[in-house]
Enzyme design. Structure first.
Site, PDB file in Angstrom:
ATOM      1  CE  LYS A 171     -23.938 -76.063  -8.464  1.00 18.82           C
ATOM      2  NZ  LYS A 171     -24.306 -74.711  -8.913  1.00 18.82           N
ATOM      3  CE  LYS A 239     -19.447 -71.551 -14.567  1.00 18.96           C
ATOM      4  NZ  LYS A 239     -19.958 -71.286 -13.189  1.00 18.96           N
TER       5      LYS A 239
END
Length: 291
Positions: A171, A239
């Site tokens: 990811k 983030k």
């Protein structure tokens, strides 16, 4: 069918949980915001009033939360999943968190008698709503197969990429590619407009060649129209890019394009645009170009 507890009913988690209900699963949903729990109940889900209520006697527990500390606390805290779920349940975290955190949770879960998978997602709000997400899964093969019918109710591309933490590592790579691609499309749009070339027409031509991409196909129209309603908020991509740069540093890997995209996303958030879609990187390109 497996009985599911779903924690985190936000932009992504809400439609994902609703799609599980549509697929026929018995799903109990919990969120700190009761308004989101109510929307889930209106979609046919079972509203839960607490973490314990959501996970008790459930076969599979899914979390979709903002960041690593949230997931770690939800899994390992005194009032968390492992404290209330039945032994032998399968815990699946579909948030985007640090690979090291995913490995820590997996180790603690296995020691306590739980199966654990890290299964972050890609595809944005549209993919969550349409059940076309890409799901990259880390963990034991037997647990992946147990969860496959659940994944298939939420996504189209389900790939077991390796052991615990591997899903989160993939990811992070996904977020690198997406950020660089969004930045490239933003630069191309501003470049085309500066030369008074219709960007929509040009994108139609570009999409058929090697420059074609999912970002160009799915996101360029809203970028040209300066529609930055969030499908995936810039602050969340910011983030995620922090996870990427930290993991790259730990591995001793140089990522100049990824680091540059991370800095640009950081600047966008610092300017107060963290609530906009990540394609608002276009605003920075315009500003830096004096347009």
């Amino acid at each position: 069918m497996a009985r599911i507890g779903f924690i985190g009913l936000g932009i992504m988690g809400g439609p994902m949980a609703a799609n599980l209900v549509k697929a026929g699963f018995d799903v109990a949903g919990y969120n700190r915001s009761q308004a989101k729990v109510q929307r889930f109940a209106e979609a046919g889900g079972t509203p839960a009033t607490s973490v314990a209520d959501a996970v008790r006697d459930r076969d599979i527990i899914i979390t979709c939360l903002p960041d690593s500390p949230d997931v770690e606390d939800m899994a390992l805290g005194e009032d968390g999943v492992f404290a209330h779920a039945r032994e032998g349940a399968l815990f699946i975290d579909m948030s985007t968190i640090r690979p090291a955190t995913a490995r820590k949770i997996a180790e603690a879960g296995r020691a306590a008698g739980f199966g654990v998978l890290d299964a972050p997602i890609s595809g944005g709000e549209r993919g969550a709503v349409e059940a076309t997400l890409s799901i990259m899964v880390g963990g034991e093969a037997a647990d992946v197969e147990k969860a496959r019918p659940v994944f298939e109710a939420m996504g189209k591309t389900i790939v077991h990429v390796g052991p615990a933490g591997a899903g989160q590592t993939v990811k992070a790579a996904n977020q690198l590619i997406c950020a660089v691609n969004i930045q490239a499309v933003a630069e191309a749009i501003v470049f085309l407009e500066a030369h008074e070339v219709d960007p929509a027409t040009a994108i139609n031509a570009l999409s058929g060649g090697l420059a074609g991409s999912a970002v160009l196909e799915r996101r360029s129209a809203s970028m040209v129209g300066r529609d930055f309603q969030p499908g995936f908020r810039a602050k969340l991509h910011h983030k995620d890019l922090g996870i990427l740069t930290s993991a790259a540093r730990d591995a001793g890997v140089t990522i100049p394009l990824g680091a540059g995209a991370a800095q640009l996303m950081s600047a966008l958030v610092a300017q107060g645009h963290g609530g906009l879609d990540n394609t608002a990187l276009l605003k920075l390109v315009e500003e830096l170009s004096g347009r």
